[in-house]
Design a protein around this motif. Structure first.
Motif, mmCIF file in Angstrom:
data_model
loop_
_atom_site.group_PDB
_atom_site.id
_atom_site.type_symbol
_atom_site.label_atom_id
_atom_site.label_comp_id
_atom_site.label_asym_id
_atom_site.label_seq_id
_atom_site.Cartn_x
_atom_site.Cartn_y
_atom_site.Cartn_z
ATOM 1 N N ASP A 1 27.985 49.429 39.258
ATOM 2 C CA ASP A 1 28.859 49.552 38.098
ATOM 3 C C ASP A 1 29.846 50.690 38.344
ATOM 4 O O ASP A 1 29.680 51.496 39.253
ATOM 5 C CB ASP A 1 28.030 49.833 36.839
ATOM 6 C CG ASP A 1 28.685 49.291 35.582
ATOM 7 O OD1 ASP A 1 29.827 48.796 35.679
ATOM 8 O OD2 ASP A 1 28.064 49.361 34.513
ATOM 9 N N ASP A 2 30.849 50.771 37.499
ATOM 10 C CA ASP A 2 31.825 51.850 37.544
ATOM 11 C C ASP A 2 31.613 52.752 36.340
ATOM 12 O O ASP A 2 30.961 52.374 35.366
ATOM 13 C CB ASP A 2 33.242 51.274 37.530
ATOM 14 C CG ASP A 2 34.286 52.279 37.988
ATOM 15 O OD1 ASP A 2 33.914 53.433 38.272
ATOM 16 O OD2 ASP A 2 35.464 51.903 38.052
ATOM 17 N N ARG B 1 33.890 48.430 41.715
ATOM 18 C CA ARG B 1 34.942 48.674 40.723
ATOM 19 C C ARG B 1 35.648 47.375 40.360
ATOM 20 O O ARG B 1 35.831 46.492 41.181
ATOM 21 C CB ARG B 1 35.955 49.678 41.290
ATOM 22 C CG ARG B 1 37.066 50.063 40.323
ATOM 23 C CD ARG B 1 37.879 51.201 40.909
ATOM 24 N NE ARG B 1 38.564 50.795 42.142
ATOM 25 C CZ ARG B 1 39.152 51.665 42.966
ATOM 26 N NH1 ARG B 1 39.108 52.964 42.719
ATOM 27 N NH2 ARG B 1 39.774 51.223 44.051
ATOM 28 N N TRP B 2 36.038 47.268 39.110
ATOM 29 C CA TRP B 2 36.792 46.112 38.639
ATOM 30 C C TRP B 2 37.659 46.538 37.455
ATOM 31 O O TRP B 2 37.367 47.516 36.774
ATOM 32 C CB TRP B 2 35.862 44.966 38.237
ATOM 33 C CG TRP B 2 34.752 45.347 37.307
ATOM 34 C CD1 TRP B 2 33.566 45.939 37.644
ATOM 35 C CD2 TRP B 2 34.725 45.197 35.891
ATOM 36 N NE1 TRP B 2 32.805 46.155 36.525
ATOM 37 C CE2 TRP B 2 33.488 45.703 35.434
ATOM 38 C CE3 TRP B 2 35.617 44.663 34.971
ATOM 39 C CZ2 TRP B 2 33.131 45.700 34.096
ATOM 40 C CZ3 TRP B 2 35.259 44.651 33.626
ATOM 41 C CH2 TRP B 2 34.023 45.160 33.208
ATOM 42 N N LYS C 1 37.716 39.780 39.502
ATOM 43 C CA LYS C 1 37.393 40.170 40.876
ATOM 44 C C LYS C 1 36.944 41.627 40.920
ATOM 45 O O LYS C 1 37.541 42.496 40.290
ATOM 46 C CB LYS C 1 38.608 39.970 41.775
ATOM 47 C CG LYS C 1 38.332 40.310 43.240
ATOM 48 C CD LYS C 1 39.566 40.096 44.099
ATOM 49 C CE LYS C 1 39.289 40.465 45.554
ATOM 50 N NZ LYS C 1 40.492 40.265 46.420
ATOM 51 N N ALA C 2 35.883 41.875 41.650
ATOM 52 C CA ALA C 2 35.360 43.237 41.816
ATOM 53 C C ALA C 2 35.449 43.625 43.289
ATOM 54 O O ALA C 2 35.407 42.769 44.171
ATOM 55 C CB ALA C 2 33.918 43.326 41.332
ATOM 56 N N GLU C 3 35.547 44.928 43.556
ATOM 57 C CA GLU C 3 35.621 45.402 44.938
ATOM 58 C C GLU C 3 34.627 46.531 45.171
ATOM 59 O O GLU C 3 34.322 47.319 44.275
ATOM 60 C CB GLU C 3 37.032 45.899 45.267
ATOM 61 C CG GLU C 3 37.519 47.048 44.399
ATOM 62 C CD GLU C 3 38.873 47.567 44.828
ATOM 63 O OE1 GLU C 3 39.233 47.407 46.014
ATOM 64 O OE2 GLU C 3 39.591 48.132 43.981
ATOM 65 N N PHE C 4 34.111 46.574 46.380
ATOM 66 C CA PHE C 4 33.171 47.615 46.760
ATOM 67 C C PHE C 4 33.932 48.826 47.269
ATOM 68 O O PHE C 4 34.773 48.716 48.163
ATOM 69 C CB PHE C 4 32.222 47.099 47.832
ATOM 70 C CG PHE C 4 31.412 48.179 48.501
ATOM 71 C CD1 PHE C 4 30.592 49.019 47.753
ATOM 72 C CD2 PHE C 4 31.481 48.373 49.875
ATOM 73 C CE1 PHE C 4 29.851 50.025 48.358
ATOM 74 C CE2 PHE C 4 30.743 49.369 50.491
ATOM 75 C CZ PHE C 4 29.933 50.206 49.733
#
Length: 213
Positions: free
Chosen positions: A138-139, A154-155, A184-187
């Motif tokens: 999660d962020d 992060r998204w 869309k989420a990014e690592f």
């Protein structure tokens, strides 16, 4: 789903529900984070989320298990333990796991789990990432104030409000709207992730201090 009242799912386990909803698609980024940990030499990787355990892994848990298997790691309850009893259950699990076979990497299922786990590690003198790698799926706005930087997924939250407003407008005009939107989420590979400790294994002794054996 059984009622006539229009319903909108905000996050949560909604992919099998025939209702409108929106949420991040974290699975690809989650798999990328797991693979990166394996590349760094980690074998004892634990995914900490009270909702998911080996018998009921859900979509993210199943993706995690598959990523471990692809990396040559046989996954079991050690890797996906789950727990009951809220925060007390989490701390009880952490205390027990470090008495037996400590993980070298922990993936926290939420930012609150991340901070709780980090607090436990600090109290035990376990350094991140020197002794253990820590990742959040999660962020959190407070991550920007953390040093080392936090490895996390992060998204963008901007599409959330836009989609909800669009859904409300459609319902108010009598239009049926059960569409799902995946964000869309990014690592983000932060400084809380590092190579596995090569010498010995980390333990928490009865005095609460960390050591190697």
């Amino acid at each position: 789903m059984q009622q006539k009242i229009p319903t909108f799912a905000l996050f949560g386990r909604q992919h099998k529900l025939d209702i409108a909803g929106i949420g991040p698609n974290k699975v690809p980024a989650f798999v990328k984070a797991t693979r990166r940990l394996i590349d760094l030499g980690h074998q004892r990787i634990v995914y900490l989320d009270s909702l998911y355990k080996v018998s009921e892994p859900g979509t993210p848990g199943a993706a995690f298990v598959d990523a471990l298997s692809a990396g040559g790691i046989t996954a079991g309850s050690y890797n996906l333990p789950g727990w009951e009893g809220g925060i007390e259950g989490l701390y009880a699990y952490l205390d027990s796991s470090f008495q037996r076979t400590p993980p070298t990497a922990i993936i926290a299922g939420s930012s609150s789990n991340y901070f709780a786990t980090l607090h436990f590690l600090l109290n035990q003198g376990i350094r991140v990432p020197q002794d253990l790698s820590l990742v959040s799926v999660d962020d959190d706005p407070h991550f920007g104030q953390c040093r080392p930087s936090v490895a996390h997924i992060r998204w963008s939250r901007r599409p959330v409000a836009q989609r909800i407003v669009r859904w409300v407008n459609n319902i108010s005009q009598g239009k049926e709207d059960t569409r799902k939107t995946l964000i869309k989420a990014e690592f983000i590979e932060g400084g809380t992730m590092g190579p596995v400790v090569e010498s010995g294994s980390l333990e928490v002794g009865e005095s609460g201090e960390s050591g190697e054996s």
